[in-house]
Design a protein around this motif. Structure first.
Motif, PDB file in Angstrom:
ATOM      1  N   LEU A   1       0.656  -1.233  -0.125  1.00 60.36           N
ATOM      2  CA  LEU A   1       0.003  -0.005   0.155  1.00 60.36           C
ATOM      3  C   LEU A   1       0.798   1.136  -0.029  1.00 60.36           C
ATOM      4  O   LEU A   1       0.658   2.107  -0.685  1.00 60.36           O
TER       5      LEU A   1
ATOM      6  N   GLN B   1       2.342   2.232  -3.565  1.00 56.17           N
ATOM      7  CA  GLN B   1       1.640   2.457  -4.648  1.00 56.17           C
ATOM      8  C   GLN B   1       1.834   3.809  -5.483  1.00 56.17           C
ATOM      9  O   GLN B   1       2.096   3.632  -6.805  1.00 56.17           O
TER      10      GLN B   1
ATOM     11  N   LEU C   1      -3.905  -6.022  -3.668  1.00 56.62           N
ATOM     12  CA  LEU C   1      -3.154  -4.929  -3.090  1.00 56.62           C
ATOM     13  C   LEU C   1      -2.276  -4.241  -4.195  1.00 56.62           C
ATOM     14  O   LEU C   1      -1.477  -3.423  -3.853  1.00 56.62           O
ATOM     15  N   GLY C   2      -2.263  -4.948  -5.319  1.00 54.69           N
ATOM     16  CA  GLY C   2      -1.381  -4.260  -6.109  1.00 54.69           C
ATOM     17  C   GLY C   2      -0.192  -4.795  -6.645  1.00 54.69           C
ATOM     18  O   GLY C   2       0.626  -4.603  -7.395  1.00 54.69           O
TER      19      GLY C   2
ATOM     20  N   ASP D   1     -12.894  -5.685  -4.485  1.00 55.85           N
ATOM     21  CA  ASP D   1     -13.071  -4.761  -3.444  1.00 55.85           C
ATOM     22  C   ASP D   1     -12.029  -5.340  -2.185  1.00 55.85           C
ATOM     23  O   ASP D   1     -11.970  -6.587  -2.037  1.00 55.85           O
ATOM     24  N   VAL D   2     -11.553  -4.460  -1.505  1.00 57.42           N
ATOM     25  CA  VAL D   2     -10.740  -4.962  -0.236  1.00 57.42           C
ATOM     26  C   VAL D   2     -10.829  -3.929   0.772  1.00 57.42           C
ATOM     27  O   VAL D   2     -11.094  -2.828   0.626  1.00 57.42           O
TER      28      VAL D   2
ATOM     29  N   CYS E   1      -2.075   3.023   7.599  1.00 59.99           N
ATOM     30  CA  CYS E   1      -2.582   3.541   6.168  1.00 59.99           C
ATOM     31  C   CYS E   1      -2.874   5.065   6.602  1.00 59.99           C
ATOM     32  O   CYS E   1      -2.552   6.069   6.036  1.00 59.99           O
TER      33      CYS E   1
ATOM     34  N   THR F   1      -7.741   4.576   1.995  1.00 55.33           N
ATOM     35  CA  THR F   1      -7.912   2.896   1.702  1.00 55.33           C
ATOM     36  C   THR F   1      -9.588   2.804   1.563  1.00 55.33           C
ATOM     37  O   THR F   1     -10.040   1.822   0.662  1.00 55.33           O
TER      38      THR F   1
ATOM     39  N   SER G   1     -11.010   4.190  -1.285  1.00 53.82           N
ATOM     40  CA  SER G   1     -11.326   3.631  -2.749  1.00 53.82           C
ATOM     41  C   SER G   1     -11.010   2.259  -3.016  1.00 53.82           C
ATOM     42  O   SER G   1     -11.724   1.774  -3.888  1.00 53.82           O
ATOM     43  N   LEU G   2     -10.329   1.505  -1.911  1.00 52.10           N
ATOM     44  CA  LEU G   2     -10.199   0.167  -2.296  1.00 52.10           C
ATOM     45  C   LEU G   2     -11.423  -0.577  -2.163  1.00 52.10           C
ATOM     46  O   LEU G   2     -11.641  -1.685  -2.762  1.00 52.10           O
ATOM     47  N   ASN G   3     -12.168  -0.113  -1.316  1.00 48.17           N
ATOM     48  CA  ASN G   3     -13.596  -0.922  -0.868  1.00 48.17           C
ATOM     49  C   ASN G   3     -14.603  -0.959  -1.651  1.00 48.17           C
ATOM     50  O   ASN G   3     -15.571  -1.530  -1.552  1.00 48.17           O
TER      51      ASN G   3
ATOM     52  N   ARG H   1     -13.999  -0.819  -5.495  1.00 52.58           N
ATOM     53  CA  ARG H   1     -13.474  -0.841  -6.630  1.00 52.58           C
ATOM     54  C   ARG H   1     -14.441  -1.357  -7.733  1.00 52.58           C
ATOM     55  O   ARG H   1     -14.226  -0.938  -8.878  1.00 52.58           O
TER      56      ARG H   1
END
Length: 161
Positions: free
Chosen positions: A42, A45, A69-70, A122-123, A133, A140, A142-144, A146
């Motif tokens: 994270l 990124q 997570l990328g 989604d995370v 974070c 974070t 925006s991750l949940n 996506r």
């Protein structure tokens, strides 16, 4: 091509390796120092280069999480090396085949057709990782959600994404 391996805490512990080979200058207090692989992923990124996840990858779920997570790729060495040394080549082939089967099942449950598509799942970041974070200014939220921005396809419509 430029890339970075985050080598998160939980993999080869070079502080411990160095401490074990020395008679003096004990740095044992550094044995638990470092960031987890998810925290490293994270945090990396914004670098804008492919990031490889390694360190503390113990099972197929850790692989799926790292890809989500990328991570562009995930490295596993310690567990595979132990299997090879304890059980031989056939045991390692069986373990890798099992991991691939499990990763495929996890991807199916998440609606990802390829490992790369896990990066669009989604995370939800919780606990210590969420606190990390927040301290580092990593958004974070925006991750949940996506998957809401993906165009539905025949294979992903109605999926658990």
């Amino acid at each position: 091509m430029r890339a970075a391996d985050v080598g998160g805490r939980g993999g080869t512990n070079f502080a411990k390796v160095e401490n074990d080979r020395r008679n003096v200058a004990d740095f044992a207090y550094l044995n638990d120092w470092g960031l987890s692989t998810p925290a490293c992923l994270l945090d990396a990124q914004p670098a804008g280069i492919p990031v490889l996840a390694s360190g503390g990858v113990r099972n197929p779920l850790d692989v799926a999480r790292s890809l989500a997570l990328g991570a562009a790729a995930v490295g596993v060495s310690g567990g595979f090396l132990r299997t090879l040394l304890d059980g031989g080549v056939e045991a390692l082939i069986t373990q890798i085949s099992t991991w691939l089967d499990h990763l495929t099942a996890l991807m199916t449950a998440l609606g990802a057709r390829t490992p790369a598509e896990l990066a669009a799942c989604d995370v939800l970041i919780k606990g210590e990782l969420r606190a990390f974070c927040a301290e580092r200014g990593i958004d974070t939220r925006s991750l949940n959600s996506r998957s809401e921005h993906l165009e539905p396809t025949k294979s992903t419509t109605g999926s658990a994404r």
